[in-house]
Write a protein that holds these residues in place. Structure first.
Motif, PDB file in Angstrom:
ATOM      1  N   LYS A 251       0.832  -1.204   0.000  1.00 45.21           N
ATOM      2  CA  LYS A 251       0.000   0.000   0.000  1.00 45.21           C
ATOM      3  C   LYS A 251       0.867   1.254   0.000  1.00 45.21           C
ATOM      4  CE  LYS A 251      -4.406   0.802   0.096  1.00 45.21           C
ATOM      5  NZ  LYS A 251      -5.201   0.465  -1.058  1.00 45.21           N
ATOM      6  N   GLY A 252       1.912   1.261   0.798  1.00 44.00           N
ATOM      7  CA  GLY A 252       2.811   2.416   0.849  1.00 44.00           C
ATOM      8  C   GLY A 252       3.538   2.635  -0.467  1.00 44.00           C
ATOM      9  N   ILE A 253       3.957   1.543  -1.092  1.00 45.62           N
ATOM     10  CA  ILE A 253       4.640   1.654  -2.382  1.00 45.62           C
ATOM     11  C   ILE A 253       3.681   2.207  -3.435  1.00 45.62           C
ATOM     12  CG2 ILE A 253       5.704   0.328  -4.253  1.00 45.62           C
ATOM     13  CD1 ILE A 253       6.775  -1.560  -2.043  1.00 45.62           C
ATOM     14  N   GLU A 254       2.456   1.682  -3.454  1.00 46.40           N
ATOM     15  CA  GLU A 254       1.475   2.177  -4.420  1.00 46.40           C
ATOM     16  C   GLU A 254       1.196   3.661  -4.203  1.00 46.40           C
ATOM     17  OE1 GLU A 254      -2.149  -0.056  -5.033  1.00 46.40           O
ATOM     18  OE2 GLU A 254      -1.072  -1.920  -4.672  1.00 46.40           O
ATOM     19  N   GLN A 255       1.087   4.093  -2.953  1.00 46.07           N
ATOM     20  CA  GLN A 255       0.836   5.501  -2.667  1.00 46.07           C
ATOM     21  C   GLN A 255       1.992   6.368  -3.128  1.00 46.07           C
ATOM     22  OE1 GLN A 255       0.097   5.458   1.544  1.00 46.07           O
ATOM     23  NE2 GLN A 255      -2.120   5.249   1.278  1.00 46.07           N
ATOM     24  N   TRP A 256       3.222   5.947  -2.860  1.00 41.63           N
ATOM     25  CA  TRP A 256       4.395   6.718  -3.263  1.00 41.63           C
ATOM     26  C   TRP A 256       4.460   6.829  -4.779  1.00 41.63           C
ATOM     27  CZ3 TRP A 256       8.821   6.674  -6.100  1.00 41.63           C
ATOM     28  CH2 TRP A 256       9.770   7.643  -5.790  1.00 41.63           C
ATOM     29  N   LEU A 257       4.247   5.719  -5.485  1.00 39.93           N
ATOM     30  CA  LEU A 257       4.284   5.735  -6.944  1.00 39.93           C
ATOM     31  C   LEU A 257       3.148   6.581  -7.519  1.00 39.93           C
ATOM     32  CD1 LEU A 257       5.218   2.023  -7.719  1.00 39.93           C
ATOM     33  CD2 LEU A 257       6.715   4.031  -7.770  1.00 39.93           C
ATOM     34  N   THR A 258       1.992   6.541  -6.888  1.00 39.34           N
ATOM     35  CA  THR A 258       0.869   7.357  -7.338  1.00 39.34           C
ATOM     36  C   THR A 258       1.178   8.843  -7.184  1.00 39.34           C
ATOM     37  OG1 THR A 258      -0.695   5.601  -6.768  1.00 39.34           O
ATOM     38  CG2 THR A 258      -1.595   7.830  -7.016  1.00 39.34           C
ATOM     39  N   TRP A 259       1.776   9.232  -6.062  1.00 39.44           N
ATOM     40  CA  TRP A 259       2.151  10.629  -5.867  1.00 39.44           C
ATOM     41  C   TRP A 259       3.222  11.062  -6.855  1.00 39.44           C
ATOM     42  CZ3 TRP A 259      -0.700  14.178  -4.079  1.00 39.44           C
ATOM     43  CH2 TRP A 259      -1.638  13.900  -3.098  1.00 39.44           C
ATOM     44  N   TYR A 260       4.166  10.183  -7.147  1.00 38.42           N
ATOM     45  CA  TYR A 260       5.176  10.510  -8.167  1.00 38.42           C
ATOM     46  C   TYR A 260       4.488  10.751  -9.507  1.00 38.42           C
ATOM     47  CZ  TYR A 260       8.821  10.162 -11.602  1.00 38.42           C
ATOM     48  OH  TYR A 260       9.650  10.438 -12.659  1.00 38.42           O
ATOM     49  N   LEU A 261       3.557   9.871  -9.862  1.00 43.74           N
ATOM     50  CA  LEU A 261       2.843   9.993 -11.130  1.00 43.74           C
ATOM     51  C   LEU A 261       2.050  11.301 -11.187  1.00 43.74           C
ATOM     52  CD1 LEU A 261       2.125   8.696 -13.841  1.00 43.74           C
ATOM     53  CD2 LEU A 261       0.276   7.490 -12.688  1.00 43.74           C
ATOM     54  N   ILE A 262       1.386  11.667 -10.103  1.00 42.93           N
ATOM     55  CA  ILE A 262       0.629  12.921 -10.060  1.00 42.93           C
ATOM     56  C   ILE A 262       1.569  14.115 -10.244  1.00 42.93           C
ATOM     57  CG2 ILE A 262      -0.696  14.450  -8.532  1.00 42.93           C
ATOM     58  CD1 ILE A 262      -1.965  11.830  -7.385  1.00 42.93           C
ATOM     59  N   ALA A 263       2.703  14.099  -9.553  1.00 44.06           N
ATOM     60  CA  ALA A 263       3.668  15.194  -9.680  1.00 44.06           C
ATOM     61  C   ALA A 263       4.204  15.284 -11.115  1.00 44.06           C
ATOM     62  CB  ALA A 263       4.814  14.996  -8.687  1.00 44.06           C
ATOM     63  N   ALA A 264       4.514  14.139 -11.706  1.00 47.80           N
ATOM     64  CA  ALA A 264       5.014  14.134 -13.080  1.00 47.80           C
ATOM     65  C   ALA A 264       3.965  14.666 -14.042  1.00 47.80           C
ATOM     66  CB  ALA A 264       5.435  12.724 -13.481  1.00 47.80           C
ATOM     67  N   MET A 265       2.712  14.267 -13.848  1.00 44.17           N
ATOM     68  CA  MET A 265       1.635  14.730 -14.721  1.00 44.17           C
ATOM     69  C   MET A 265       1.431  16.247 -14.584  1.00 44.17           C
ATOM     70  SD  MET A 265       0.580  12.067 -16.331  1.00 44.17           S
ATOM     71  CE  MET A 265      -1.039  12.421 -16.923  1.00 44.17           C
ATOM     72  N   PHE A 266       1.795  16.794 -13.451  1.00 42.91           N
ATOM     73  CA  PHE A 266       1.686  18.235 -13.224  1.00 42.91           C
ATOM     74  C   PHE A 266       2.824  18.988 -13.917  1.00 42.91           C
ATOM     75  CE2 PHE A 266       2.480  22.002 -10.530  1.00 42.91           C
ATOM     76  CZ  PHE A 266       1.259  22.643 -10.689  1.00 42.91           C
ATOM     77  N   VAL A 267       4.044  18.418 -13.928  1.00 42.42           N
ATOM     78  CA  VAL A 267       5.216  19.115 -14.445  1.00 42.42           C
ATOM     79  C   VAL A 267       5.469  18.825 -15.936  1.00 42.42           C
ATOM     80  CG1 VAL A 267       7.710  19.430 -14.130  1.00 42.42           C
ATOM     81  CG2 VAL A 267       6.248  19.122 -12.154  1.00 42.42           C
ATOM     82  N   LEU A 268       5.129  17.643 -16.419  1.00 41.08           N
ATOM     83  CA  LEU A 268       5.418  17.286 -17.813  1.00 41.08           C
ATOM     84  C   LEU A 268       4.794  18.226 -18.846  1.00 41.08           C
ATOM     85  CD1 LEU A 268       5.388  13.394 -17.631  1.00 41.08           C
ATOM     86  CD2 LEU A 268       7.330  14.859 -18.216  1.00 41.08           C
ATOM     87  N   PRO A 269       3.614  18.781 -18.630  1.00 36.07           N
ATOM     88  CA  PRO A 269       3.095  19.729 -19.626  1.00 36.07           C
ATOM     89  C   PRO A 269       3.961  20.967 -19.835  1.00 36.07           C
ATOM     90  CG  PRO A 269       1.309  18.897 -18.292  1.00 36.07           C
ATOM     91  CD  PRO A 269       2.586  18.416 -17.664  1.00 36.07           C
ATOM     92  N   SER A 270       4.906  21.214 -18.937  1.00 34.05           N
ATOM     93  CA  SER A 270       5.818  22.346 -19.139  1.00 34.05           C
ATOM     94  C   SER A 270       6.641  22.160 -20.415  1.00 34.05           C
ATOM     95  CB  SER A 270       6.731  22.530 -17.926  1.00 34.05           C
ATOM     96  OG  SER A 270       7.641  21.452 -17.802  1.00 34.05           O
ATOM     97  N   ILE A 271       6.827  20.928 -20.848  1.00 34.36           N
ATOM     98  CA  ILE A 271       7.521  20.664 -22.109  1.00 34.36           C
ATOM     99  C   ILE A 271       6.689  21.225 -23.262  1.00 34.36           C
ATOM    100  CG2 ILE A 271       8.393  18.853 -23.641  1.00 34.36           C
ATOM    101  CD1 ILE A 271       8.811  17.165 -21.041  1.00 34.36           C
ATOM    102  N   LEU A 272       5.370  21.065 -23.175  1.00 40.63           N
ATOM    103  CA  LEU A 272       4.480  21.644 -24.180  1.00 40.63           C
ATOM    104  C   LEU A 272       4.542  23.169 -24.157  1.00 40.63           C
ATOM    105  CD1 LEU A 272       1.305  19.388 -23.799  1.00 40.63           C
ATOM    106  CD2 LEU A 272       2.900  19.436 -25.714  1.00 40.63           C
ATOM    107  N   LEU A 273       4.641  23.758 -22.970  1.00 38.71           N
ATOM    108  CA  LEU A 273       4.747  25.210 -22.866  1.00 38.71           C
ATOM    109  C   LEU A 273       5.997  25.719 -23.577  1.00 38.71           C
ATOM    110  CD1 LEU A 273       3.729  25.840 -19.133  1.00 38.71           C
ATOM    111  CD2 LEU A 273       2.359  26.263 -21.192  1.00 38.71           C
ATOM    112  N   GLU A 274       7.112  25.025 -23.359  1.00 37.86           N
ATOM    113  CA  GLU A 274       8.354  25.427 -24.032  1.00 37.86           C
ATOM    114  C   GLU A 274       8.222  25.269 -25.545  1.00 37.86           C
ATOM    115  OE1 GLU A 274      13.087  24.328 -24.341  1.00 37.86           O
ATOM    116  OE2 GLU A 274      11.810  23.160 -23.006  1.00 37.86           O
TER     117      GLU A 274
END
Length: 177
Positions: A31-54
């Motif tokens: 459960k802890g691993i899934e939560q950590w990976l889910t938070w990483y995925l959420i953070a990545a989904m928030f920052v990755l669109p910056s590539i589109l901005l550039e």
């Protein structure tokens, strides 16, 4: 010596990361691993669109490569690799591939529905489009390697993805291959 030390750190960094991950898994479990990976995925989904901005030409000092950047030469064209907030296209490509891989892994351990499959495929296509803007083929290579290993391990273990993911020990009985 400083440059050699930095190089050695980059090669040795996975060792403490693996030990920390192992102890995290022991302490928090699946459960802890899934939560950590889910938070990483959420953070990545928030920052990755910056590539589109550039790519779209938004002029922010925080966007783009540090230094000259990476350019690719193709017949009749010069292509620019984009990095967004990651500051290097190599790093942006790695995080894009990691996000795709985590999305596939996390969605494979959940109940499958048509709606979920459609949403996951749409997000993966969007992430791959962003990955193309980084100019690195490693996005596709990393995904292909992960999926090859994951499918092979599933086939070898003859167990579900969740059991394989949390590292259940497989006990072999005499006479069973």
């Amino acid at each position: 010596p400083i440059i050699v030390g930095i190089g050695a750190l980059s090669y040795l960094a996975p060792l403490p990361a693996m030990l920390a991950g192992y102890h995290f898994a022991l302490k928090r479990g699946q459960k802890g691993i899934e939560q950590w990976l889910t938070w990483y995925l959420i953070a990545a989904m928030f920052v990755l669109p910056s590539i589109l901005l550039e790519y779209a030409g938004v002029d922010l000092p925080a966007l783009g490569d540090v230094g000259e950047g990476f350019q690719m030469f193709q017949e009749g064209a010069i292509l620019t690799a984009h990095s967004g907030f990651f500051r290097a296209s190599e790093t942006a490509a790695w995080h894009t591939a990691t996000a795709v891989c985590l999305l596939m892994l996390l969605s494979s351990i959940r109940r499958i529905s048509t709606k979920r499959v459609v949403v996951v495929i749409a997000i993966i296509v969007a992430l791959l489009a962003i990955g193309v803007l980084t100019g690195r083929r490693k996005v596709f290579v990393e995904i292909a390697i992960l999926m090859s290993v994951y499918i092979s391990l599933l086939a070898l273990s003859r167990k579900g993805g969740v059991k394989l993911g949390i590292g259940h020990e497989r006990r072999f009985e005499p006479g069973i291959i």
